[in-house]
Write an enzyme that holds these catalytic residues in place. Structure first.
Site, PDB file in Angstrom:
ATOM      1  N   GLY B  61      10.185  53.305  45.433  1.00 16.20           N
ATOM      2  CA  GLY B  61      11.599  53.055  45.705  1.00 16.20           C
ATOM      3  C   GLY B  61      11.924  52.503  47.076  1.00 16.20           C
ATOM      4  N   SER B  62      13.106  52.824  47.523  1.00 15.26           N
ATOM      5  CA  SER B  62      13.775  52.174  48.650  1.00 15.26           C
ATOM      6  C   SER B  62      12.982  52.215  49.944  1.00 15.26           C
ATOM      7  CB  SER B  62      15.116  52.860  48.891  1.00 15.26           C
ATOM      8  OG  SER B  62      15.665  52.438  50.114  1.00 15.26           O
ATOM      9  N   SER B  63      13.111  51.131  50.716  1.00 13.92           N
ATOM     10  CA  SER B  63      12.484  51.083  52.033  1.00 13.92           C
ATOM     11  C   SER B  63      13.176  52.032  52.997  1.00 13.92           C
ATOM     12  CB  SER B  63      12.527  49.661  52.575  1.00 13.92           C
ATOM     13  OG  SER B  63      13.862  49.280  52.801  1.00 13.92           O
ATOM     14  N   SER B  64      14.369  52.523  52.650  1.00 15.91           N
ATOM     15  CA  SER B  64      15.043  53.506  53.501  1.00 15.91           C
ATOM     16  C   SER B  64      14.341  54.857  53.458  1.00 15.91           C
ATOM     17  CB  SER B  64      16.508  53.662  53.092  1.00 15.91           C
ATOM     18  OG  SER B  64      17.207  52.478  53.375  1.00 15.91           O
TER      19      SER B  64
END
Lengths: 421, 143
Positions: B61-64
């Site tokens: 999932g997200s790079s955050s």
């Protein structure tokens, strides 16, 4: 530290930065970049000549501590670097109803980036500014819609960078020699064929948004090629397509045959190899995809219209201003997110004050990220697939998606209206 | 019982294993206040990663997720160590940033994860030469 980085080749410059020859900030950034490159399996680093940083949106204390550590270490970005949206509109601060304790650190995060030499662009569409990259340029960009636009529509080269790493690339002028920076990984792999029925039944913005949603869902981590897409009059429909694809999936690059620069022909997009899969997109697929973007029925009263996700371009402003001139008086406010640079041009041209409509211009941030809308109790109409997808979860509104024409007609009617065709 | 691993973020930790069947995106996947999994679509929703040796096939999932890992390590609601089946650049960055900013190590190592089960006591040691060891501590063994 360099001795403990097996499997990655570092130049004398890289090693000098690691050692701290250019200061503690650059050394810190290089340590993180090298570790990231190693985890990717990249053989080394390459030079970049531009960066776009998606770190201005506050996720917690660690985000701020990271940037302030770089500032304290005397860090400066080594390449021209733009900034993505933050949580506060610094030009129109009264618009954002973000309260303490979140507001101060959110604002500090935005200004700390400027202390590193980043441009205070605060836009998710840096490709609309004078920092727009050129074909083949190696860059390190964050923000999913900007990444897919730079790679696909311009033919610049970036991976999907994110938190911390985009800034480490900017601070060092280097990026992992890996992925979409190289030739072979840019080859189209999954072929999407748009049927005549789809292009006949759906025109303009909505078709491009639907195709974006579909390739995002279905391409996985493979590069999609779209054949049969009508050539758009401006680049804005491609912006909408890319933003939608990066919303429903992890698309960082798409090719549109006859439209985008690395796809003059289908063979060129596929680099002479057969596609690993071919997927037909019919009018039914488009209708089904768009259904996901609307949670209310036709005729439902709306409390606002939200445009400009990603940020409204000059061409989009031209269309909107022309539509408003003949549409009649809107009954609900129209919020438009746009870049500072675009707003400056509009103000210089003196075009906004002539409009006698409830038009609320938002810069530096976006209406789905932070509390801006006056009313959250009704449905909101938008022409953005990305806004429609995220806003119900982020700010708790009901949503209806339509073309820009639909949005203006709905603002005037005060309820969801769709113009046929 | 020690298996050889590759080190991606440094440090050493010993704790109880939490083995996830599927990769977890930390952004949107865990509550930073508690370290508990809040992703409703994840099979281990409700379980808490705080203080565990988190074992999963891969990140997701997200790079955050980099920022979220750094934040939970800062708050003390993150895992003590992470053992992955496949290298994950996003989590690696989060752990290195946390170690640099706060001096709190969350070692990340990569090795075969077959045979690792929830509840086992694991010791994870990342060495300077990028090798690492993952050891199953038997009950009653001196620590």
């Amino acid at each position: 530290m360099s001795a403990a980085e097996p499997g990655i080749e570092l130049t004398a410059f890289d090693q000098a930065l690691l050692r701290g020859d250019q200061g503690e900030g650059a050394s810190f950034a290089m340590r993180i970049l090298v570790a990231f490159a190693r985890a990717l399996g990249a053989p080394g680093l390459l030079d970049i000549s531009g960066a776009h940083i998606d770190g201005c949106l506050y996720h917690g204390q660690a985000s701020l501590d990271f940037v302030e550590r770089l500032v304290a270490g005397g860090g400066r970005v080594r390449v021209p670097t733009t900034l993505n949206v933050g949580a506060v509109d610094l030009i129109h601060p009264e618009l954002v109803r973000l309260r303490e304790p979140e507001r101060s650190p959110a604002q500090r995060l935005m200004t700390a980036h400027q202390a590193l030499g980043c441009e205070p662009s605060f836009t998710c569409a840096p490709y609309q500014t004078r920092f727009r990259p050129t074909f083949g340029q190696q860059i390190a960009w964050g923000e999913s819609n900007a990444i897919v636009f730079a790679n696909s529509v311009i033919g610049a080269r970036t991976n999907r960078y994110g938190d911390f790493i985009d800034l480490c690339c900017a601070m060092t002028g280097r990026a992992p020699a890996w992925g979409l920076h190289l030739d072979e990984p840019r080859r189209g792999e999954v072929l999407f064929r748009l049927s005549g029925s789809a292009t006949t039944a759906y025109a303009g913005d909505t078709l491009f948004t639907a195709v974006g949603l579909i390739i995002g869902w279905q391409a996985g981590d493979r590069v999609p090629v779209i054949d049969g897409l009508p050539t758009p009059a401006t680049e804005d429909p491609l912006k909408a397509l890319g933003a939608a694809a990066a919303t429903t999936g992890s698309v960082g690059l798409f090719h549109a045959v006859g439209i985008t620069p690395e796809a003059p022909t289908l063979e060129a997009a596929l680099r002479g190899q057969p596609p690993v899969a071919t997927i037909e997109i019919t009018a039914d697929d488009v209708r089904e995809a768009l259904r996901h973007l609307t949670t209310v029925s036709e005729g439902t009263p709306i409390t606002a219209v939200c445009l400009g996700t990603p940020h409204f371009s000059r061409a989009e402003w031209d269309r909107l201003i022309a539509l408003l001139a003949t549409a009649g008086q809107p009954r609900v406010p129209i919020y438009v997110n746009t870049g500072r640079a675009t707003l400056e041009v509009l103000e210089t041209d003196g075009r906004l004050p002539q409009l006698d409509v409830p038009l609320i211009v938002v810069t530096d941030t976006c209406t789905y990220l932070t509390p801006i809308l006056e009313r959250l109790d009704g449905a909101v109409m938008t022409n953005s697939g990305k806004w429609a997808y995220y806003a119900p979860g982020n700010i708790g509104v009901q949503v209806a998606f339509g073309s820009l024409d639909d949005c203006v007609a709905s603002a005037v009617a005060g309820r969801v209206v769709r113009i046929a065709g | 019982m020690t298996r050889a691993a590759r080190a991606y973020a440094g440090g050493a930790a010993e704790s109880t294993a939490l083995v996830l069947k599927e990769g977890l995106s930390l952004w949107g996947g865990i509550d930073v206040d508690t370290g508990c999994i809040i992703d409703q679509s994840h099979p281990d929703v409700g379980t808490c990663v705080a203080g565990t040796v988190l074992v999963m096939p891969a990140g997701r999932g997200s790079s955050s997720s980099s920022a979220v890992l750094a934040e939970v390590v800062r708050r003390g609601t993150g895992p003590a160590a992470i053992v992955l089946g496949r290298a994950d650049p996003i989590l690696t960055v989060g752990a290195i940033v946390a170690a640099s900013l706060y001096g709190i190590a969350c070692p990340i190592v990569v090795c075969g994860i077959d045979g690792l089960t929830t509840g086992l006591r694991l010791r994870v040691t990342a060495h300077d030469d990028a090798t690492a060891d993952v050891t199953i501590i038997e009950e009653g063994e001196a620590r």
